[in-house]
Write an enzyme that holds these catalytic residues in place. Structure first.
Site: not given
Ligand code: ADP
Ligand code: MG
Length: 291
Positions: A13, A18, A44, A130
């Protein structure tokens, strides 16, 4: 392809972690000596930022729009520890299918044999999950990836997305599609969260390969534009990402999952709701839930 390249897709999601998890995985694998490409498939286009000091790279689709034709080398950028970074990009906002962009971007690199030329050990696709519509299913459907892992927390919407992904994998499993390697549990800190995600994995015929806690170390690293592996290599969180990388490096066989249908998922969710409610109200001290 002449070499055996391990091709992995990480789904989940939006906002679940990710890109954070994938970038730390890439960084840890490259520290182990593997040659890694991280291929961002989220419109993105921020998948590889923390491998490159928080900067954005031109996407394959942007380059195509600008120039009409693209030499694959122009779309590949080097990041931490020489990890090769690519972003597929997306259509202009409000126009066209984001999923189809993935096919275009992957085909462009493949046609120019860039994976072989760079002698990659791993290509890791970071894919928004998603909705597993036709476009986003491309890495699964067309045998681009071999193993799929999903990042999920114990939140219902994340589990719902994972379950939908499993449906997509199951659908293409007889026609050479990618199979499921397992679940990467992210932001799982409390024992109840671990039990919920474990139970979901068990119900759907898979397993959790690593539990990654929510951690301020990740926040700090991201604010510095880096992975935790790079910014805080001695931290406990970095060790967890290294353990994940080892699991993935050792992983050999993926399986077809058994997703729940909507009615089953609803019943499953209601049972967990009841368990949490009972535990919170102190009515039940259930040894099996431990809450
Ligand atoms: P996605 O790629 O799934 O959209 P992101 O990797 O960009 O998600 O993560 C979304 C937010 O959550 C970011 O700001 C990231 O730093 C934070 N985040 C993800 N995993 C963790 C974790 N284990 N601890 C703290 N923050 C996290
Ligand atoms: Mg991402």
């Amino acid at each position: 392809m002449s070499r055996k390249i391990k091709q992995i897709a990480i789904y989940g999601k939006g906002g679940i972690g990710k890109s954070t998890t994938t970038s730390n995985l890439s960084a840890a694998l490259s520290d182990m000596g593997y040659r890694v490409m991280q291929f961002g498939c989220d419109p993105k286009a921020d998948s590889t930022n923390t491998l490159r000091d928080g900067t954005y790279i031109p996407t394959v689709l942007d380059l195509l729009r600008e120039k009409g034709s693209v030499d694959a080398h122009e779309a590949v950028f080097q990041g931490y520890n020489n990890i090769y970074c690519v972003e597929a990009g997306g259509p202009a906002p409000g126009v066209g299918c984001a999923g189809r962009g993935i096919t275009t971007a992957v085909s462009l690199l493949k046609q120019q044999n860039i994976f072989d030329e760079l002698e990659l050990d791993y290509v890791i696709y970071d894919v928004l999950g998603d909705v597993v519509c036709g476009g986003f299913a491309v890495p699964i459907r067309e045998g681009i990836a071999e193993h799929v892992f999903t990042v999920s927390s114990s939140d219902f919407m994340a589990i719902y997305a994972a379950n939908n992904l499993f449906k997509g994998i199951q659908k293409y499993s007889n026609s050479g599609g990618a199979l499921l390697g397992g679940v990467i549990a992210n932001s799982v800190t409390q024992s109840i969260q671990k039990k919920i995600i474990d139970d979901f994995a068990e119900r759907t015929g898979t397993k959790v390969i690593e539990y990654i806690p929510r951690s301020l170390t990740v926040t700090q690293s991201e604010l510095a534009g880096k992975t935790t592996i790079e910014a805080q290599p001695d931290s406990e969180q970095a060790n967890i990402y290294r353990s994940l990388a080892k699991q993935i490096a050792d992983h050999a066989e993926s399986l077809t999952p058994s997703p729940m249908d909507l009615a089953q998922l609803k019943i499953w969710a209601a049972e967990w709701s009841d368990q949490i409610m009972a535990a919170e109200s102190g009515l039940i001290k259930d040894k099996s839930t431990g809450i």
